[in-house]
Motif scaffolding. Structure first.
Motif, PDB file in Angstrom:
ATOM      1  N   ALA A 286      35.467 -14.862  35.062  1.00  0.00           N
ATOM      2  CA  ALA A 286      35.563 -15.962  33.950  1.00  0.00           C
ATOM      3  C   ALA A 286      36.446 -15.527  32.786  1.00  0.00           C
ATOM      4  O   ALA A 286      37.152 -16.279  31.900  1.00  0.00           O
ATOM      5  CB  ALA A 286      34.309 -16.427  33.214  1.00  0.00           C
ATOM      6  N   HIS A 287      36.871 -14.179  32.524  1.00  0.00           N
ATOM      7  CA  HIS A 287      37.771 -13.487  31.594  1.00  0.00           C
ATOM      8  C   HIS A 287      38.565 -12.538  32.173  1.00  0.00           C
ATOM      9  O   HIS A 287      38.632 -11.326  31.842  1.00  0.00           O
ATOM     10  CB  HIS A 287      36.857 -13.005  30.518  1.00  0.00           C
ATOM     11  CG  HIS A 287      36.028 -14.138  29.693  1.00  0.00           C
ATOM     12  ND1 HIS A 287      36.581 -14.945  28.920  1.00  0.00           N
ATOM     13  CD2 HIS A 287      34.635 -14.399  29.918  1.00  0.00           C
ATOM     14  CE1 HIS A 287      35.455 -15.912  28.423  1.00  0.00           C
ATOM     15  NE2 HIS A 287      34.406 -15.299  29.111  1.00  0.00           N
ATOM     16  N   ALA A 288      39.118 -12.960  33.496  1.00  0.00           N
ATOM     17  CA  ALA A 288      39.881 -11.986  34.303  1.00  0.00           C
ATOM     18  C   ALA A 288      40.830 -11.233  33.657  1.00  0.00           C
ATOM     19  O   ALA A 288      41.330  -9.988  33.684  1.00  0.00           O
ATOM     20  CB  ALA A 288      40.156 -12.555  35.394  1.00  0.00           C
ATOM     21  N   GLY A 289      41.732 -11.947  32.767  1.00  0.00           N
ATOM     22  CA  GLY A 289      42.749 -11.260  32.081  1.00  0.00           C
ATOM     23  C   GLY A 289      42.207 -10.435  31.111  1.00  0.00           C
ATOM     24  O   GLY A 289      42.781  -9.210  30.994  1.00  0.00           O
ATOM     25  N   HIS A 290      40.953 -10.575  30.461  1.00  0.00           N
ATOM     26  CA  HIS A 290      40.746  -9.651  29.421  1.00  0.00           C
ATOM     27  C   HIS A 290      40.206  -8.021  30.185  1.00  0.00           C
ATOM     28  O   HIS A 290      40.524  -7.152  29.774  1.00  0.00           O
ATOM     29  CB  HIS A 290      39.473 -10.130  28.573  1.00  0.00           C
ATOM     30  CG  HIS A 290      38.732  -9.170  27.855  1.00  0.00           C
ATOM     31  ND1 HIS A 290      39.067  -8.676  26.653  1.00  0.00           N
ATOM     32  CD2 HIS A 290      37.754  -8.387  27.949  1.00  0.00           C
ATOM     33  CE1 HIS A 290      38.343  -7.945  25.953  1.00  0.00           C
ATOM     34  NE2 HIS A 290      37.533  -7.586  26.912  1.00  0.00           N
ATOM     35  N   PHE A 291      39.448  -8.492  31.343  1.00  0.00           N
ATOM     36  CA  PHE A 291      39.087  -7.309  31.930  1.00  0.00           C
ATOM     37  C   PHE A 291      40.020  -6.378  32.888  1.00  0.00           C
ATOM     38  O   PHE A 291      39.811  -5.392  33.038  1.00  0.00           O
ATOM     39  CB  PHE A 291      37.776  -7.605  32.883  1.00  0.00           C
ATOM     40  CG  PHE A 291      36.653  -7.949  32.129  1.00  0.00           C
ATOM     41  CD1 PHE A 291      35.849  -7.004  31.318  1.00  0.00           C
ATOM     42  CD2 PHE A 291      36.096  -9.388  31.971  1.00  0.00           C
ATOM     43  CE1 PHE A 291      34.596  -7.254  30.825  1.00  0.00           C
ATOM     44  CE2 PHE A 291      34.938  -9.804  31.559  1.00  0.00           C
ATOM     45  CZ  PHE A 291      34.138  -8.525  30.842  1.00  0.00           C
ATOM     46  N   GLY A 292      41.041  -7.068  33.148  1.00  0.00           N
ATOM     47  CA  GLY A 292      42.274  -6.678  33.793  1.00  0.00           C
ATOM     48  C   GLY A 292      41.766  -6.030  35.213  1.00  0.00           C
ATOM     49  O   GLY A 292      42.224  -4.933  35.608  1.00  0.00           O
ATOM     50  N   ALA A 293      41.159  -6.702  36.107  1.00  0.00           N
ATOM     51  CA  ALA A 293      40.679  -6.133  37.200  1.00  0.00           C
ATOM     52  C   ALA A 293      41.860  -6.421  38.203  1.00  0.00           C
ATOM     53  O   ALA A 293      42.532  -7.414  37.857  1.00  0.00           O
ATOM     54  CB  ALA A 293      39.502  -7.090  37.634  1.00  0.00           C
ATOM     55  N   GLU A 294      41.860  -5.567  38.908  1.00  0.00           N
ATOM     56  CA  GLU A 294      42.865  -5.603  40.114  1.00  0.00           C
ATOM     57  C   GLU A 294      42.088  -5.119  41.641  1.00  0.00           C
ATOM     58  O   GLU A 294      41.505  -4.236  41.370  1.00  0.00           O
ATOM     59  CB  GLU A 294      44.034  -4.502  39.977  1.00  0.00           C
ATOM     60  CG  GLU A 294      44.788  -4.783  38.432  1.00  0.00           C
ATOM     61  CD  GLU A 294      45.737  -3.819  38.431  1.00  0.00           C
ATOM     62  OE1 GLU A 294      46.045  -2.792  39.160  1.00  0.00           O
ATOM     63  OE2 GLU A 294      46.762  -3.973  37.407  1.00  0.00           O
TER      64      GLU A 294
ATOM     65  N   SER B 217      39.020  -1.972  36.838  1.00  0.00           N
ATOM     66  CA  SER B 217      38.904  -2.881  35.951  1.00  0.00           C
ATOM     67  C   SER B 217      39.520  -2.093  34.344  1.00  0.00           C
ATOM     68  O   SER B 217      39.007  -0.755  34.272  1.00  0.00           O
ATOM     69  CB  SER B 217      37.655  -3.355  35.238  1.00  0.00           C
ATOM     70  OG  SER B 217      37.207  -4.130  36.438  1.00  0.00           O
ATOM     71  N   ARG B 218      40.460  -2.659  33.938  1.00  0.00           N
ATOM     72  CA  ARG B 218      40.959  -1.713  32.883  1.00  0.00           C
ATOM     73  C   ARG B 218      40.115  -1.803  31.493  1.00  0.00           C
ATOM     74  O   ARG B 218      40.060  -0.783  30.810  1.00  0.00           O
ATOM     75  CB  ARG B 218      42.495  -2.611  32.371  1.00  0.00           C
ATOM     76  CG  ARG B 218      43.100  -1.878  31.206  1.00  0.00           C
ATOM     77  CD  ARG B 218      44.318  -2.756  30.757  1.00  0.00           C
ATOM     78  NE  ARG B 218      43.862  -4.007  30.333  1.00  0.00           N
ATOM     79  CZ  ARG B 218      44.234  -5.187  30.885  1.00  0.00           C
ATOM     80  NH1 ARG B 218      44.700  -5.336  31.982  1.00  0.00           N
ATOM     81  NH2 ARG B 218      43.831  -6.369  30.381  1.00  0.00           N
ATOM     82  N   VAL B 219      39.143  -2.772  31.330  1.00  0.00           N
ATOM     83  CA  VAL B 219      38.228  -2.717  30.261  1.00  0.00           C
ATOM     84  C   VAL B 219      36.895  -3.064  30.933  1.00  0.00           C
ATOM     85  O   VAL B 219      36.826  -4.031  31.819  1.00  0.00           O
ATOM     86  CB  VAL B 219      38.865  -3.927  29.236  1.00  0.00           C
ATOM     87  CG1 VAL B 219      37.709  -4.101  28.216  1.00  0.00           C
ATOM     88  CG2 VAL B 219      40.109  -3.550  28.514  1.00  0.00           C
ATOM     89  N   TRP B 220      35.846  -2.636  30.393  1.00  0.00           N
ATOM     90  CA  TRP B 220      34.545  -2.936  30.943  1.00  0.00           C
ATOM     91  C   TRP B 220      33.618  -3.646  29.887  1.00  0.00           C
ATOM     92  O   TRP B 220      32.522  -3.817  30.515  1.00  0.00           O
ATOM     93  CB  TRP B 220      33.812  -1.504  31.248  1.00  0.00           C
ATOM     94  CG  TRP B 220      34.429  -0.993  32.452  1.00  0.00           C
ATOM     95  CD1 TRP B 220      35.608  -0.768  32.905  1.00  0.00           C
ATOM     96  CD2 TRP B 220      33.835   0.165  33.151  1.00  0.00           C
ATOM     97  NE1 TRP B 220      35.955  -0.263  34.130  1.00  0.00           N
ATOM     98  CE2 TRP B 220      34.673   0.510  34.212  1.00  0.00           C
ATOM     99  CE3 TRP B 220      32.570   0.650  33.170  1.00  0.00           C
ATOM    100  CZ2 TRP B 220      34.436   1.641  35.576  1.00  0.00           C
ATOM    101  CZ3 TRP B 220      32.196   1.681  34.229  1.00  0.00           C
ATOM    102  CH2 TRP B 220      33.229   2.106  35.110  1.00  0.00           C
ATOM    103  N   HIS B 221      34.170  -4.151  29.030  1.00  0.00           N
ATOM    104  CA  HIS B 221      33.181  -5.162  28.326  1.00  0.00           C
ATOM    105  C   HIS B 221      33.858  -5.893  27.272  1.00  0.00           C
ATOM    106  O   HIS B 221      35.353  -5.534  27.026  1.00  0.00           O
ATOM    107  CB  HIS B 221      32.031  -4.095  27.299  1.00  0.00           C
ATOM    108  CG  HIS B 221      32.799  -3.972  25.853  1.00  0.00           C
ATOM    109  ND1 HIS B 221      33.600  -2.742  25.801  1.00  0.00           N
ATOM    110  CD2 HIS B 221      32.326  -4.495  24.626  1.00  0.00           C
ATOM    111  CE1 HIS B 221      34.029  -2.588  24.470  1.00  0.00           C
ATOM    112  NE2 HIS B 221      33.383  -3.844  23.767  1.00  0.00           N
ATOM    113  N   ARG B 222      33.517  -7.210  27.230  1.00  0.00           N
ATOM    114  CA  ARG B 222      33.860  -8.271  26.330  1.00  0.00           C
ATOM    115  C   ARG B 222      32.661  -8.705  25.426  1.00  0.00           C
ATOM    116  O   ARG B 222      31.931  -9.409  25.881  1.00  0.00           O
ATOM    117  CB  ARG B 222      34.583  -9.311  27.070  1.00  0.00           C
ATOM    118  CG  ARG B 222      35.113 -10.470  26.218  1.00  0.00           C
ATOM    119  CD  ARG B 222      35.687 -11.398  27.052  1.00  0.00           C
ATOM    120  NE  ARG B 222      36.372 -12.603  26.287  1.00  0.00           N
ATOM    121  CZ  ARG B 222      35.789 -13.683  25.917  1.00  0.00           C
ATOM    122  NH1 ARG B 222      34.580 -13.715  26.003  1.00  0.00           N
ATOM    123  NH2 ARG B 222      36.484 -14.637  25.035  1.00  0.00           N
ATOM    124  N   GLY B 223      32.871  -8.458  24.308  1.00  0.00           N
ATOM    125  CA  GLY B 223      31.734  -8.728  22.978  1.00  0.00           C
ATOM    126  C   GLY B 223      30.531  -8.181  23.678  1.00  0.00           C
ATOM    127  O   GLY B 223      30.416  -6.934  23.574  1.00  0.00           O
TER     128      GLY B 223
END
Length: 409
Positions: free
Chosen positions: A147-155, A264-270
């Protein structure tokens, strides 16, 4: 805290256990989309070091897992029709269904609510609305991450080979391999016990072999019969069991897959944090997926225990620290998994060796030097390095540097 865990796999359940032990006043719910007892993967593997970590986190569940596990120390291989054996460190196997049941029972015993057949399809689900912390442990296809793929930077990177995850009634007392040459190329199996009644058997081959043998067109029932013939000496006449058989539809196609490596580049959002396969995957040939998810849970729980009293700011710092630490810690496993997958994708390169030498290089498949050194020469150098300290130092020095260079490419 009100904590919602999305995904009732080993990592999600174990995190819930750890948090409830830290503070019984936490209100924790684990939502799992599948029915209780419905799972895949047959058995999972782990090594002794994991048990030590689990005992420190929750001795009760660690002892239950240890008691339900089987162990082995030898590795055996059948290459064409020749057998070879190597001795190694102790490994452990446990049925995935059994492990999940033990962890779910322990979580409930501590006061965690575990809800099966309850899907959470995205961050807008009402079950998440009032949570102070949402743990996305919903697997490689995580709806919360996507749902927030851009934020997490998953490849996600796809592997080349095809594989199928099966069970068998043959009970193995060693971690066993079989490599069979066909008119369409090599096909091989990894097999290990996970109980006194059954074992896991993963079969893999190149895509040309898969189509050449007609495996892309067969029902699961026909696939199992062909594989039983190919691996008759490995199975000792015992049968293979597929997922469609368990579900009661042997006419369904076999579930051949290609492995996808996720980072994943980032592992959390909020207040939402990734755990286990939602954040990362490592190729099944190193048997680390369950271990890494449980280690994620341990580190995340520890980071939250150390957070300060200032509300969201302290939560954000804890989740940031967790992600930074785990991304660094899993680099060796990710590197080993990438090299292991490449070794199998280039299997014919090693099959001209004598079986014992091929099996020795199978154990060296995590080496970043191996793809660049002729197999016979590498084998001789590796044997010499066991005796010459200068060569051992050179190997240790070259390995990480070449790994970094390959990673950059």
């Amino acid at each position: 805290m009100k904590i919602t865990v999305v995904g009732g796999g080993p990592g999600g359940l174990y995190f819930a256990i750890l948090m409830k032990r830290q503070d019984p006043s936490h209100e924790i719910t684990v939502y799992e989309r599948n029915p209780a007892g419905s799972t895949y993967g047959w058995g999972v593997t782990y090594w002794a070091g994991l048990l030590d970590k689990l005992r420190a986190g929750d001795p009760e569940s660690a002892e239950a897992i240890a008691a339900a596990s089987v162990t082995w120390t030898d590795g055996t291989a059948i290459v064409r029709d020749r057998h070879t054996t190597h001795h190694g460190d102790a490994g452990f196997g446990i049925g995935r269904r059994r492990m999940l049941a033990l962890l779910a029972d322990r979580a409930r015993e501590l006061g965690v609510r575990v809800a099966h057949e309850h899907a959470i399809d995205g961050p807008g689900a009402p079950e998440l609305a009032e949570a102070d912390l949402v743990v996305a442990a919903d697997g490689v296809h995580s709806a919360l991450r996507e749902a927030h793929a851009g934020h997490f930077g998953a490849e996600s990177t796809g592997g080349r080979n095809r594989y199928v995850w099966l069970g068998t009634t043959k009970v193995f007392d060693s971690f066993s391999f079989a490599f069979k040459e066909t008119a369409h190329g090599w096909i091989w199996a990894y097999a290990y016990g996970f109980s006194g009644e059954r074992s896991t058997c993963v079969v893999e081959c190149a895509p040309e072999t898969w189509t050449g043998l007609g495996l892309d067109r067969m029902s699961e029932a026909d696939t199992l019969r062909l594989l039983e013939k190919l691996f008759a000496d490995l199975l000792d006449g015992e049968e293979l069991i597929g997922r469609a058989q368990e579900d009661g539809d042997p006419a369904a196609p076999a579930q051949w897959l290609t492995f996808r490596t996720l980072t994943s580049r980032v592992w959390h959002r909020g207040h939402t944090v990734l755990l286990g396969d939602a954040a990362h995957t490592t190729h099944y040939s190193i048997g680390a997926g369950t271990t890494l998810a449980l280690e994620d849970a341990l580190v995340l729980a520890a980071a939250l225990r150390r957070r300060g009293p200032d509300g969201f700011g302290s939560l954000d710092r804890a989740l940031t620290a967790y992600g930074r630490r785990r991304r660094a810690e899993i680099v060796p496993a990710q590197s080993a998994a990438r090299l292991s997958a490449q070794w199998y994708e280039n299997l014919p390169r090693y099959m001209r060796l004598e079986p014992d030498r091929m099996f020795a290089l199978l154990g060296q498949r995590h080496s970043p030097l191996l793809p660049y050194v002729p197999p016979q020469l590498y084998y001789r150098l590796d044997r010499a390095a066991d005796q010459l300290e200068s060569l051992r130092r050179l190997k240790r020095w070259l390995g990480p540097r070449l790994a970094r260079a390959v990673h950059r490419v």
